[in-house]
Design a protein around this motif. Structure first.
Motif, PDB file in Angstrom:
ATOM      1  N   GLY A  96     -54.376  -6.003   5.619  1.00 24.91           N
ATOM      2  CA  GLY A  96     -53.925  -5.845   4.249  1.00 24.91           C
ATOM      3  C   GLY A  96     -52.708  -4.944   4.136  1.00 24.91           C
ATOM      4  N   PHE A  97     -52.024  -5.024   2.986  1.00 23.90           N
ATOM      5  CA  PHE A  97     -50.875  -4.160   2.730  1.00 23.90           C
ATOM      6  C   PHE A  97     -50.852  -3.767   1.251  1.00 23.90           C
ATOM      7  N   VAL A  98     -50.332  -2.576   0.993  1.00 19.31           N
ATOM      8  CA  VAL A  98     -50.191  -2.077  -0.374  1.00 19.31           C
ATOM      9  C   VAL A  98     -48.850  -2.566  -0.908  1.00 19.31           C
ATOM     10  N   GLU A 111     -51.752   6.164   4.031  1.00 25.62           N
ATOM     11  CA  GLU A 111     -52.125   7.101   5.089  1.00 25.62           C
ATOM     12  C   GLU A 111     -53.465   7.771   4.812  1.00 25.62           C
ATOM     13  N   ASN A 112     -53.693   8.175   3.553  1.00 20.67           N
ATOM     14  CA  ASN A 112     -54.873   8.967   3.241  1.00 20.67           C
ATOM     15  C   ASN A 112     -56.111   8.143   2.894  1.00 20.67           C
ATOM     16  N   VAL A 113     -55.937   7.030   2.207  1.00 21.52           N
ATOM     17  CA  VAL A 113     -57.076   6.213   1.794  1.00 21.52           C
ATOM     18  C   VAL A 113     -57.305   5.054   2.756  1.00 21.52           C
ATOM     19  N   ARG A 114     -56.241   4.382   3.149  1.00 20.08           N
ATOM     20  CA  ARG A 114     -56.393   3.243   4.044  1.00 20.08           C
ATOM     21  C   ARG A 114     -56.390   3.679   5.513  1.00 20.08           C
ATOM     22  N   LYS A 115     -56.167   4.977   5.720  1.00 24.19           N
ATOM     23  CA  LYS A 115     -56.277   5.588   7.047  1.00 24.19           C
ATOM     24  C   LYS A 115     -55.337   4.955   8.077  1.00 24.19           C
ATOM     25  N   ILE A 116     -54.099   4.705   7.656  1.00 24.39           N
ATOM     26  CA  ILE A 116     -53.075   4.142   8.536  1.00 24.39           C
ATOM     27  C   ILE A 116     -52.123   5.268   8.947  1.00 24.39           C
ATOM     28  N   GLU A 117     -52.045   5.514  10.230  1.00 25.42           N
ATOM     29  CA  GLU A 117     -51.158   6.569  10.720  1.00 25.42           C
ATOM     30  C   GLU A 117     -49.706   6.100  10.661  1.00 25.42           C
ATOM     31  N   LYS A 118     -48.852   6.908  10.047  1.00 20.60           N
ATOM     32  CA  LYS A 118     -47.431   6.609   9.903  1.00 20.60           C
ATOM     33  C   LYS A 118     -47.214   5.193   9.335  1.00 20.60           C
ATOM     34  N   GLU A 158     -38.920 -10.337   4.038  1.00 17.70           N
ATOM     35  CA  GLU A 158     -38.849 -11.502   3.160  1.00 17.70           C
ATOM     36  C   GLU A 158     -40.239 -11.863   2.649  1.00 17.70           C
ATOM     37  N   ALA A 159     -40.275 -12.523   1.502  1.00 17.04           N
ATOM     38  CA  ALA A 159     -41.546 -12.856   0.857  1.00 17.04           C
ATOM     39  C   ALA A 159     -42.424 -13.734   1.746  1.00 17.04           C
ATOM     40  N   ARG A 160     -41.810 -14.613   2.524  1.00 13.73           N
ATOM     41  CA  ARG A 160     -42.597 -15.524   3.369  1.00 13.73           C
ATOM     42  C   ARG A 160     -43.366 -14.795   4.466  1.00 13.73           C
ATOM     43  N   ASP A 161     -42.973 -13.555   4.777  1.00 16.06           N
ATOM     44  CA  ASP A 161     -43.616 -12.805   5.856  1.00 16.06           C
ATOM     45  C   ASP A 161     -44.616 -11.768   5.365  1.00 16.06           C
ATOM     46  N   LEU A 162     -44.814 -11.667   4.062  1.00 16.29           N
ATOM     47  CA  LEU A 162     -45.644 -10.604   3.511  1.00 16.29           C
ATOM     48  C   LEU A 162     -47.048 -10.567   4.101  1.00 16.29           C
ATOM     49  N   MET A 163     -47.630 -11.734   4.318  1.00 15.37           N
ATOM     50  CA  MET A 163     -49.017 -11.787   4.770  1.00 15.37           C
ATOM     51  C   MET A 163     -49.151 -11.830   6.291  1.00 15.37           C
ATOM     52  N   MET A 164     -48.030 -11.574   6.973  1.00 20.57           N
ATOM     53  CA  MET A 164     -48.030 -11.621   8.437  1.00 20.57           C
ATOM     54  C   MET A 164     -48.082 -10.228   9.057  1.00 20.57           C
ATOM     55  N   ASP A 165     -48.479  -9.237   8.273  1.00 21.11           N
ATOM     56  CA  ASP A 165     -48.652  -7.863   8.765  1.00 21.11           C
ATOM     57  C   ASP A 165     -47.333  -7.255   9.252  1.00 21.11           C
ATOM     58  N   VAL A 166     -46.262  -7.460   8.475  1.00 19.54           N
ATOM     59  CA  VAL A 166     -44.951  -6.919   8.851  1.00 19.54           C
ATOM     60  C   VAL A 166     -44.776  -5.481   8.373  1.00 19.54           C
ATOM     61  N   ALA A 167     -45.615  -5.043   7.422  1.00 18.52           N
ATOM     62  CA  ALA A 167     -45.521  -3.675   6.905  1.00 18.52           C
ATOM     63  C   ALA A 167     -46.845  -3.299   6.256  1.00 18.52           C
ATOM     64  N   ASP A 168     -47.043  -2.003   6.076  1.00 19.60           N
ATOM     65  CA  ASP A 168     -48.261  -1.502   5.434  1.00 19.60           C
ATOM     66  C   ASP A 168     -48.056  -1.241   3.949  1.00 19.60           C
TER      67      ASP A 168
END
Length: 345
Positions: free
Chosen positions: A133-135, A162-169, A208-218
């Motif tokens: 998932g991503f915010v 970082e604090n709620v989803r516990k993702i480092e950096k 890009e919008a087409r890559d949103l669900m491909m885990d390109v960013a948090d």
């Protein structure tokens, strides 16, 4: 910890709201709940009142009410009273599955905006193929935005991830029409410069919008108009995909047999694509956690939103955002980047 709940907001209120609260109360012994709404209707579904207090009111904000007008006129509405409890220090966070626009107005006018945050942002967590998932923010709190707003959105989303989803950096990206730095309109070009030059969070560039669900960013940052259209597109595409799959699998005897074997896997896939499983949409930029649960939330959806609110309070997300903003780093870097752009011109 106390969480204020609008028991009358949403398509399935108050039943599913109350059932979700009871499930949360059974699991989280460190949380007390304030339920705002019709006491008689709430009591129909409230089997256990342990750490649960009902604040009666007959007034509620309807789904078709004009948001700002409703908040100003319906002072005794369940949503408004829940937010007021946070404002008065009687609760640490508030949740509603009701009118989205009204909750945003309530958060802004009743709970109040964080000093130094120019605009609040609505941020749900959306699914990815990996299940991580991503915010994404903003998804509708503001139709228009300035580059400085997107810079701040990145900070708020990063603190939450970082604090709620516990993702480092956490990786923070800017939604754009291309990945190249020079792509986009004036807003995204100027926002890119600001985000590239700051040191408060980890910016990874354009996506890009087409890559949103491909885990390109948090964390994905955009303006509210674009973000809301992206959200509706994802919802519509997912709904259409499952409808087409259902029609195909039920068409013919062989397909029906195949469907019986695939049913469990398909249900798991559908659950992975349901962003309500990640909790509600946070209204970032206000003085305390304000969370919008999905309008059609069932008891489990309310439970996950309560868990989300509890985590935000426990991890002091709002306090961390306030501290980062008060440091002045973002504003100083924004001003420096703007001056640099002016000199280059």
């Amino acid at each position: 910890m106390k969480i204020a709940i609008d028991a009358m907001g949403g398509d399935n209120a108050p039943k599913e709201i109350v059932l979700g609260v009871m499930k949360a109360a059974a699991q989280y012994k460190d949380v007390e709940f304030l339920l705002f709404g019709d006491e008689v209707k709430i009591n129909e579904y409230l089997a256990d009142k342990t750490r649960i207090t009902i604040v009666h009111t007959d007034e509620k904000i309807e789904s078709d009410d004009e948001p700002v007008r409703a908040v100003k006129r319906k002072k005794r509405a369940s949503m408004v009273l829940a937010a007021q409890a946070v404002k008065d220090g009687e609760a640490d966070a508030c949740i509603s599955a009701g009118n989205t626009g009204a909750l945003m107005a309530t958060g802004l006018f009743v709970v109040g905006r964080i000093k130094g945050i120019d605009r609040p942002a609505l941020a749900p967590t959306l699914p990815t193929v990996t299940g991580k998932g991503f915010v994404m923010l903003d998804l509708g709190a503001n139709s228009d935005a300035k580059p400085e707003h997107l810079l701040q959105f990145g900070l708020m989303g990063s603190v939450y991830a970082e604090n709620v989803r516990k993702i480092e950096k956490p990786r923070v990206a800017l939604l754009n029409i291309g990945t190249e730095e020079a792509k986009g309109n004036d807003l995204t070009k100027r926002a890119f410069e600001l985000m590239k030059n700051q040191k408060a969070y980890h910016f990874v560039g354009n996506v890009e919008a087409r890559d949103l669900m491909m885990d390109v960013a948090d964390v994905i940052v955009t303006d509210g108009f674009t973000g809301n259209m992206v959200l509706k597109s994802i919802e519509g595409t997912a709904g259409a995909f499952f409808s087409l799959m259902k029609m195909s699998l039920l068409n013919g005897f062989k397909n029906k047999i195949a469907a019986s074997f695939l049913k469990k896997d398909l249900m798991e896939l559908k659950a992975k694509m349901d962003y309500s499983e990640y909790g509600g949409a946070c209204l970032f930029g206000v003085q305390a956690p304000v969370i919008k649960a999905h309008g059609s939330s069932n008891a489990n959806g309310i439970f996950t939103t309560i868990r989300q609110a509890r985590d935000m309070v426990e991890k002091q997300v709002v306090e961390t955002i306030k501290s980062e903003v008060a440091s002045g780093h973002l504003r100083a870097e924004a001003e420096e980047a703007n001056q640099g752009g002016t000199n280059n011109e």
